[in-house]
Design an enzyme around this catalytic site. Sequence first.
Site, PDB file in Angstrom:
ATOM      1  N   ALA A  13      37.347  35.963  47.983  1.00 32.86           N
ATOM      2  CA  ALA A  13      37.946  37.207  47.499  1.00 32.86           C
ATOM      3  C   ALA A  13      36.896  38.192  46.989  1.00 32.86           C
ATOM      4  O   ALA A  13      35.699  37.906  46.956  1.00 32.86           O
ATOM      5  CB  ALA A  13      38.966  36.894  46.406  1.00 32.86           C
ATOM      6  N   HIS A  14      37.375  39.354  46.574  1.00 37.64           N
ATOM      7  CA  HIS A  14      36.481  40.450  46.200  1.00 37.64           C
ATOM      8  C   HIS A  14      35.624  40.115  44.980  1.00 37.64           C
ATOM      9  O   HIS A  14      36.021  39.404  44.081  1.00 37.64           O
ATOM     10  CB  HIS A  14      37.261  41.750  45.980  1.00 37.64           C
ATOM     11  CG  HIS A  14      38.299  41.688  44.894  1.00 37.64           C
ATOM     12  ND1 HIS A  14      39.170  42.712  44.643  1.00 37.64           N
ATOM     13  CD2 HIS A  14      38.622  40.725  43.998  1.00 37.64           C
ATOM     14  CE1 HIS A  14      39.963  42.393  43.647  1.00 37.64           C
ATOM     15  NE2 HIS A  14      39.647  41.191  43.235  1.00 37.64           N
ATOM     16  N   ASN A  15      34.407  40.640  45.007  1.00 39.42           N
ATOM     17  CA  ASN A  15      33.420  40.549  43.914  1.00 39.42           C
ATOM     18  C   ASN A  15      32.798  39.168  43.745  1.00 39.42           C
ATOM     19  O   ASN A  15      32.030  38.957  42.796  1.00 39.42           O
ATOM     20  CB  ASN A  15      34.025  40.983  42.569  1.00 39.42           C
ATOM     21  CG  ASN A  15      34.586  42.383  42.608  1.00 39.42           C
ATOM     22  OD1 ASN A  15      34.042  43.253  43.278  1.00 39.42           O
ATOM     23  ND2 ASN A  15      35.679  42.618  41.897  1.00 39.42           N
TER      24      ASN A  15
END
Length: 380
Positions: free
Chosen positions: A262-264
């Site tokens: 997922a993001h980051n």
Amino acid sequence: MASSNGLSLQEIADLVGGQLLDFSDCINDETNSSDGAVQGKSPSVEISSTICTGAAPPAEAGPQQITLIDQANHAGQLADSQAFAVIAPEYVAASPIRLQILVDDPHAAFTKLVSHYRPALGETMPVSGIDPTAKVDPTCQVHPSANIGANVEIGPGCTIAPGVNIGAGCQIGADCTLHPNVTLYAYCQLGERVTLHAGTVVGAHGFGYKMVDGRHIPTAQLGYVVIENDVEVGASSTIDRGTYGATRIGEGTKIDNQVMIAHNCQIGRHNLLCSQVGIAGSCTTGDYVVLAGQVGLKDHIALADGVIVGAQAGVMDDLAPNQVYLGSPATPQRDQMQIMAVQRKLPEMRRELKRLTQRIGRLSEALEEQSADIDQRKAA
């Protein structure tokens, strides 16, 4: 991520509707006004005219870039940042960055600013073919059905298979292989000798929403993905772009089929991520981490170097270095083996508990009868 669309600090303040203030004189003073409030001053023309080359999260911002903090009590994020200015909702006393642009909604302001520096993000996919602004090394093998967007740079010796889509501004190093139907969204960066197997998607919109008037509204996902040298990603895996900065996959990491990152997230060097691993947003892994099949990670946790997590484990907290973890919630191997040993005995323990309960019941009845007989004798 730097940009050629430079803005001065004052232009940034005007763009986001904020107030640019210099708090350099407030470093040693908790207050400097009669009502107890900290008062910054308008910076000099020279400082206001300083060109900012980009916007990035604190850990990624360079010395000519601006960063973001959404709460004053998150000032620790700025301790090691190289940024020379910060967008904030209020004066951040603990910040080492003394040039601050104060706004009502930092995320809305930063979204507007990042969109200025990366305007092509919405133009993720080219219409067809190779955009005339793309730079593709003549030694590359590019299938005619592949699509390559504006300002893409592809190094020597790369193989781009049928149906590959490469979004605007992507950078691909030497000797990379993109198998059929791989998709790179805008601004993704691949190092050298990266292999992406069929159907992999890199840089899609992160799973971020906020509730507005009873509806889930997507939040800005304006970042990108960096995949370092010698990474291999299996078929149909997905790596989402960061909210503002990079989701990063470290050098030498190997990712199996159908893995979700997922993001980051910041994945360390030489990790092994087996099939169907799911890593929620903003997780960090150290170097030489192994996640076996179907392991799931809760968001915003950190796994230290050398961690090994067994299949189907659910990781809910930070994990210490060079340890093996099993189960859900994931616990150290020795503890989990003891739990599993007890679990295998649960049916037998349940039967024994039932027998003991019945025996205690009979003993209790006998004691009550005996007590009643004693009471009757005393009464007689």
